[in-house]
Design an enzyme around this catalytic site. Sequence first.
Site, short mmCIF file in Angstrom:
data_model
loop_
_atom_site.label_atom_id
_atom_site.label_comp_id
_atom_site.label_asym_id
_atom_site.label_seq_id
_atom_site.Cartn_x
_atom_site.Cartn_y
_atom_site.Cartn_z
N LEU A 125 0.83 -1.21 0.00
CA LEU A 125 0.00 0.00 0.00
C LEU A 125 0.86 1.26 0.00
O LEU A 125 0.68 2.15 -0.82
CB LEU A 125 -0.92 -0.01 1.23
CG LEU A 125 -1.75 1.26 1.47
CD1 LEU A 125 -2.78 1.45 0.36
CD2 LEU A 125 -2.46 1.17 2.83
N GLY A 131 2.23 7.70 2.47
CA GLY A 131 2.28 6.81 3.61
C GLY A 131 0.97 6.89 4.38
O GLY A 131 0.05 6.10 4.17
N ILE A 157 7.71 -2.48 2.29
CA ILE A 157 6.82 -3.64 2.21
C ILE A 157 7.39 -4.80 3.02
O ILE A 157 8.45 -5.35 2.68
CB ILE A 157 6.59 -4.06 0.75
CG1 ILE A 157 6.14 -2.85 -0.08
CG2 ILE A 157 5.58 -5.20 0.69
CD1 ILE A 157 4.92 -2.13 0.47
N GLN A 336 16.75 1.22 31.36
CA GLN A 336 17.14 2.01 32.53
C GLN A 336 17.41 1.12 33.74
O GLN A 336 18.38 1.32 34.48
CB GLN A 336 16.05 3.03 32.85
CG GLN A 336 16.47 4.11 33.82
CD GLN A 336 17.46 5.09 33.19
OE1 GLN A 336 17.57 5.18 31.97
NE2 GLN A 336 18.19 5.81 34.02
N GLY A 339 20.65 -0.48 33.47
CA GLY A 339 21.78 0.43 33.51
C GLY A 339 22.66 0.30 32.28
O GLY A 339 22.18 0.10 31.16
N GLU A 363 1.55 0.56 9.93
CA GLU A 363 0.11 0.25 9.92
C GLU A 363 -0.70 1.35 10.59
O GLU A 363 -1.68 1.09 11.30
CB GLU A 363 -0.16 -1.13 10.52
CG GLU A 363 0.42 -2.24 9.67
CD GLU A 363 -0.06 -3.63 10.03
OE1 GLU A 363 -1.18 -3.75 10.55
OE2 GLU A 363 0.69 -4.58 9.79
N THR A 365 0.37 5.49 11.95
CA THR A 365 1.11 6.11 13.05
C THR A 365 0.20 6.41 14.22
O THR A 365 -1.04 6.40 14.10
CB THR A 365 1.75 7.42 12.57
OG1 THR A 365 0.69 8.34 12.21
CG2 THR A 365 2.66 7.21 11.37
N SER A 366 0.81 6.74 15.35
CA SER A 366 0.01 7.13 16.52
C SER A 366 -0.85 8.35 16.19
O SER A 366 -1.99 8.46 16.67
CB SER A 366 0.92 7.44 17.71
OG SER A 366 1.52 6.26 18.20
N GLU A 367 -0.33 9.23 15.36
CA GLU A 367 -1.10 10.42 14.98
C GLU A 367 -2.34 10.03 14.17
O GLU A 367 -3.42 10.60 14.37
CB GLU A 367 -0.21 11.38 14.18
CG GLU A 367 0.89 12.04 15.00
CD GLU A 367 2.03 11.10 15.38
OE1 GLU A 367 2.73 11.39 16.36
OE2 GLU A 367 2.23 10.07 14.68
#
Length: 379
Positions: A125, A131, A157, A336, A339, A363, A365-367
């Site tokens: 796609l 995108g 892809i 973290q 360490g 698949e 974005t968060s946006e």
Amino acid sequence: MSFKLSDEQLMIQSMVREFSRKVVAATAAERDQTKEFPWKNFKQMGELGLMGMMIPTEYGGEGADAVSYVLALSEIAYSCASTSVVMSVQNSIVCESINRFGTEEQKQTFLVPLAQGEIIGAFALTEPDAGSDPVSQTTTAVRDDNNYVINGTKRFITSGKNSRAVIVTAKTDETARHKGISAFLVAKDTPGLIVGHMEDKMGLRASDTTDLIFENCRVPASALLGNEGDGFKIAMAGLDSGRIGIAAQSLGVAQAALDASVKYAKKRKQFGKAIANHQGIRWQIADMATQIEAARQLVMSAASMKDRKENYTTQASMAKLFASEMVNQVTARAIQIHGGYGFTKDYPVERFYRDARVFTIYEGTSEIQRIVISNSVLK
């Protein structure tokens, strides 16, 4: 809402967990370095019924529900995110799209071997300049008697190199925006279908990601998946299912990071006692466990809605958004806790962190997920 798993679901989870942690995990770190595609894994996964889990048995699948699928997928992701992303695309997008929109001929030719894990599928796609906005794609498919001629380039892809069947979207009517996009099911050995540049990625390194280039790629009219103009609908339906898959992968990687952190914190000593006894570490672990459980509830809710044949678009976006952001936070906390050792390849959390980074990107974005969710809320 409480999700009580059935005996069958628990059995599937247990079976896949044993396979994943004994077989898949054994070579995951090595393949991360060599970028070797896990063919042996997929052969065995096909034999276990994991490559077409939600496909009816008459087409080579297992006829399992979506809850069983996310349980299995998260167990594979626990050991190797590279293996899980191929499993996710195969199940959630490729197989389901063919099962839902394909002709009987397409199902017999492609769906059966895909569901049995004999071949790998890809979904094309994304393009270099399209995108998050698939309507802007420039790949075209022009009708020529009983054929279509496809021209264009697809980017990023998954399984682009190793796939043998590709669902590709292309414009058949450049004036009709999303209603002018169609989908085609193309055999990989079709003349004019060229595998392009393979990406050298930060994570998911054993999963190949390539360009697919179509240069006067002539396919028969029977390659059309669904009807002309159905391509956008097919893609969005596939992505809804795929987003549950990404959320399930996020769960698996996050759980692996938490388990590795707990193990390390119990063994590592500073100031005369195991760091697991220091309040700062305990709070980190508490937050990680809580985030994972919250994501699990969202994933199970979306999968259950799918099983009940309800509209799950918003819930899938919520699950994908929260779980993908969660795994990035959890894997960062895991490093973290480790360490300086967490910054080395001697410990698996370094790989988990790199693998997780793309989950907020591909698949949708968060946006994009926030757009889907807000559109639903504000409707």
